[in-house]
Write an enzyme that holds these catalytic residues in place. Structure first.
Site, PDB file in Angstrom:
ATOM      1  N   ASP A 256       0.795  -1.137  -0.218  1.00 37.95           N
ATOM      2  CA  ASP A 256      -0.058  -0.074   0.004  1.00 37.95           C
ATOM      3  C   ASP A 256       0.846   1.162  -0.065  1.00 37.95           C
ATOM      4  OD1 ASP A 256      -2.077  -1.670   0.330  1.00 37.95           O
ATOM      5  OD2 ASP A 256      -2.185  -1.764   2.293  1.00 37.95           O
ATOM      6  N   LYS A 278      -0.082  -8.068  -3.381  1.00 36.91           N
ATOM      7  CA  LYS A 278      -1.402  -7.332  -3.356  1.00 36.91           C
ATOM      8  C   LYS A 278      -1.068  -5.862  -3.756  1.00 36.91           C
ATOM      9  CE  LYS A 278      -4.109  -6.459   0.116  1.00 36.91           C
ATOM     10  NZ  LYS A 278      -4.969  -4.944   0.111  1.00 36.91           N
ATOM     11  N   THR A 279      -1.979  -5.293  -4.827  1.00 32.42           N
ATOM     12  CA  THR A 279      -1.540  -3.995  -5.022  1.00 32.42           C
ATOM     13  C   THR A 279      -2.738  -3.017  -4.927  1.00 32.42           C
ATOM     14  OG1 THR A 279      -2.125  -4.458  -7.267  1.00 32.42           O
ATOM     15  CG2 THR A 279       0.333  -4.560  -6.617  1.00 32.42           C
ATOM     16  N   HIS A 280      -2.900  -1.754  -4.772  1.00 34.33           N
ATOM     17  CA  HIS A 280      -3.818  -0.897  -4.831  1.00 34.33           C
ATOM     18  C   HIS A 280      -3.420   0.050  -5.785  1.00 34.33           C
ATOM     19  CE1 HIS A 280      -6.710  -1.420  -1.600  1.00 34.33           C
ATOM     20  NE2 HIS A 280      -6.021  -1.640  -0.637  1.00 34.33           N
ATOM     21  N   LYS A 311     -11.166  -3.192  -3.406  1.00 36.63           N
ATOM     22  CA  LYS A 311     -12.027  -2.145  -2.532  1.00 36.63           C
ATOM     23  C   LYS A 311     -12.413  -0.985  -2.747  1.00 36.63           C
ATOM     24  CE  LYS A 311     -10.625  -3.940   1.735  1.00 36.63           C
ATOM     25  NZ  LYS A 311      -9.152  -4.173   0.958  1.00 36.63           N
ATOM     26  N   ASP A 317     -21.599  -2.219  -6.955  1.00 39.53           N
ATOM     27  CA  ASP A 317     -22.887  -1.813  -7.370  1.00 39.53           C
ATOM     28  C   ASP A 317     -23.822  -2.878  -7.960  1.00 39.53           C
ATOM     29  OD1 ASP A 317     -24.715   0.064  -8.462  1.00 39.53           O
ATOM     30  OD2 ASP A 317     -23.267   1.398  -9.460  1.00 39.53           O
ATOM     31  N   SER A 371     -11.466  -7.309   8.467  1.00 38.43           N
ATOM     32  CA  SER A 371     -10.935  -7.380   9.614  1.00 38.43           C
ATOM     33  C   SER A 371     -11.098  -6.230  10.715  1.00 38.43           C
ATOM     34  CB  SER A 371      -8.965  -7.223   9.301  1.00 38.43           C
ATOM     35  OG  SER A 371      -8.974  -6.208   8.494  1.00 38.43           O
ATOM     36  N   GLN A 429      -8.676  -1.017  12.563  1.00 36.47           N
ATOM     37  CA  GLN A 429      -8.104  -2.311  11.809  1.00 36.47           C
ATOM     38  C   GLN A 429      -7.736  -3.023  13.154  1.00 36.47           C
ATOM     39  OE1 GLN A 429      -7.691  -4.379   9.679  1.00 36.47           O
ATOM     40  NE2 GLN A 429      -6.007  -3.999   8.342  1.00 36.47           N
ATOM     41  N   GLY A 449       0.456  -5.707   5.376  1.00 38.99           N
ATOM     42  CA  GLY A 449       0.834  -4.592   4.745  1.00 38.99           C
ATOM     43  C   GLY A 449       2.005  -3.730   5.859  1.00 38.99           C
ATOM     44  N   ARG A 450       1.341  -3.135   6.678  1.00 40.33           N
ATOM     45  CA  ARG A 450       2.164  -2.016   7.535  1.00 40.33           C
ATOM     46  C   ARG A 450       3.205  -2.873   8.390  1.00 40.33           C
ATOM     47  NH1 ARG A 450      -2.572   1.619   9.362  1.00 40.33           N
ATOM     48  NH2 ARG A 450      -3.769  -0.605   8.676  1.00 40.33           N
TER      49      ARG A 450
END
Ligand code: S5P
Length: 481
Positions: A256, A278-280, A311, A317, A371, A429, A449-450
């Protein structure tokens, strides 16, 4: 007497009810020895409410409203002995529902019955309970009622201690509806200045550390490699499970970051240690087509899959809107191996995104649990998502979930909210440990992630997570044999 069912349980109403219960010491903080011998920092003694009739009416009304709001269908109700008995009586009396009473011990004279009241086999009975920890008492009552031929699909509880009861009951086909969770209760008491932050954290840590839920252990726990070879396993799940077995990793790094350079740096340096990146891409400030082709190159070189987390630009929709807006297809020249979607809108959404993505070899993970604290995806929703995945298993190959939620070995479970220590961030989180997620909750992949990205030495941190995640998997395998 004004009956309880006339009371509207707004948020404010619920908050004031929690404060009242705290005032009469139905909720206590301190050190309490539980039946198991554990010392708990919180204790619920809802038995005292029988001395406060107005409050008892309000608790009963909130239980009734919860069941009604959830659309639960039932023919009669049964309270778990003893605290829930008067609550169940009030609900039945106020709303003219037939009631059943389950005996704790059989009489040795008269009818010898374990359940009192008129029983029509095949009818649905709703169970009422005051507090759920492991779910054991609800299950006991459910078993006794089932023996009489009744159907038990739902239970309503005032407080869910969030220690695994709802998951255990879900495994047994019972959906638990709770009026209030321990997290909500702490939030209200903290806001009202009735407890301090340290007490709230203490209770949170206790509930997380003493989760009673143990996923059912199948006769044989299969290795990642064995699952890859099963005939029903989706080709993408098979590819992923093979990568995990070969590279000895169940680590997915959640990159992230907002700069392309940083993203590519993570992909190139951590690539050998991970099974999924995992990318955003939507948060990249300097996105270009060049990034996607380089990412694809690193994925090939280091043998990992790319999971673009949808996400933020959520596929949430109705299917038709996504079709109209052309939202379902690739937005860049790189199309990831994996995308995710919520089950919320309806299966029409999946049909729509499948058309474009499946032809490109992309598979989908359904978000069955989240989470974040207070997430609304609880037991009933999770079960519905599992069913949706089973019905679309040519495209859906697994879940984003906190634990293993499907017994089908072809499905892959990926769990976010992982760090070396349990805890959380200031925005809700919640973190579990790799050992907890893989070994005890039976998930397959940790999403970190972090825990890695915020570390001064990302490579070292990633290797630590890889090692611990893999050892937890080996421990799980050895427990199953
Ligand atoms: O329920 C979820 C689902 C996801 S995919 N909770 C999550 O946190 N995630 C994602 O996992 C989230 O979008 C973020 O990218 C990552 C967790 O990051 P961390 O820094 O908290 O480990």
């Amino acid at each position: 007497m004004k009956f309880a069912n006339s009371i509207k349980m707004s948020d404010a109403g619920l908050d004031s009810l929690i404060l009242e219960l705290h005032k009469i010491h139905a909720i206590k903080f301190g050190k309490f020895k539980l039946k198991s011998g554990l010392l708990s920092p919180i204790y619920f003694d809802l038995r005292v409410i029988i001395s406060y009739p107005a409050l008892m009416d309000r608790v009963a009304a909130s239980l009734h409203k919860r069941a009604k709001d959830a659309g639960v269908q039932f023919d009669n109700l049964c309270g778990v002995p003893y605290t829930a008995l008067p609550l169940c009586t009030i609900i039945c009396s106020a709303n003219k529902y037939p009631m059943l009473i389950r005996r704790k011990e059989a009489k040795d004279y008269g009818t010898n019955r374990m359940v009192e009241g008129v029983i029509h086999p095949g009818q649905r009975c709703l169970i009422v309970e005051d507090v759920v920890t492991s779910g054991g008492s609800v299950l006991e009552t459910a078993e006794a009622l089932k023996k009489e031929g009744l159907k038990i699909t739902d239970a309503v509880v005032f407080v869910d201690r969030e220690q695994g009861g709802s998951l255990m009951l879900a495994d047994k086909g019972i959906t638990l509806h709770s009026v209030v969770s321990v997290s909500k209760l702490l939030e209200v008491l903290l806001k009202a200045g009735k407890i301090d932050l340290a007490t709230s954290q203490d209770v949170k840590s206790f509930t997380q550390e003493h989760n009673t839920y143990k996923p059912p252990i199948p006769d044989e726990i299969l290795s990642y490699g064995a699952r890859a070879g099963l005939p029903d396993t989706h080709p993408l799940a098979a590819q992923l499970l093979k990568i995990m077995e070969e590279k000895k990793t169940n680590l997915c790094v959640s990159a992230d970051v907002t700069s392309s350079k940083e993203l590519l740096d993570i992909a190139s340096k951590l690539g050998p240690l991970i099974c999924v990146l995992k990318t955003h891409v939507d948060i990249l400030e300097d996105f270009s087509e060049d990034v996607t082709s380089k990412l694809a190159e690193f994925a090939m070189r280091h043998n990992f899959l790319i999971f673009e987390d949808r996400k933020i630009l959520m596929f949430a929709d109705i299917g038709n809107m996504l079709k109209n807006e052309g939202e379902c297809g690739p937005q860049t020249s790189l199309w990831p191996h994996i995308i995710n979607a919520h089950g919320l809108p309806d299966p029409g959404l999946l049909q729509c995104i499948r058309v474009v993505n499946k032809s490109l070899g992309c598979g989908c993970l359904l978000i069955a649990q989240m989470s974040s604290q207070g997430c609304l995806a609880t037991a009933g929703y999770t079960q519905a998502v599992v069913k949706m995945a089973e019905e679309h298993s040519d495209f859906v190959f697994g879940f984003i979930s906190g634990s293993k939620i499907s017994e089908k070995p072809g499905f892959v479970h990926m769990t976010p909210g992982v760090q070396m220590h349990i805890g959380g961030d200031e925005l809700g989180q919640q973190y579990s440990t790799p050992e907890d997620v893989i070994c005890r909750k039976g998930s397959d992949i940790i999403i970190v992630g972090r825990g890695i990205i915020a570390s001064p030495d990302r490579l070292k941190a990633a290797e630590e997570y890889r090692k611990i995640g893999w050892e937890a998997y080996l421990k799980r395998l050895s427990q199953g044999s």
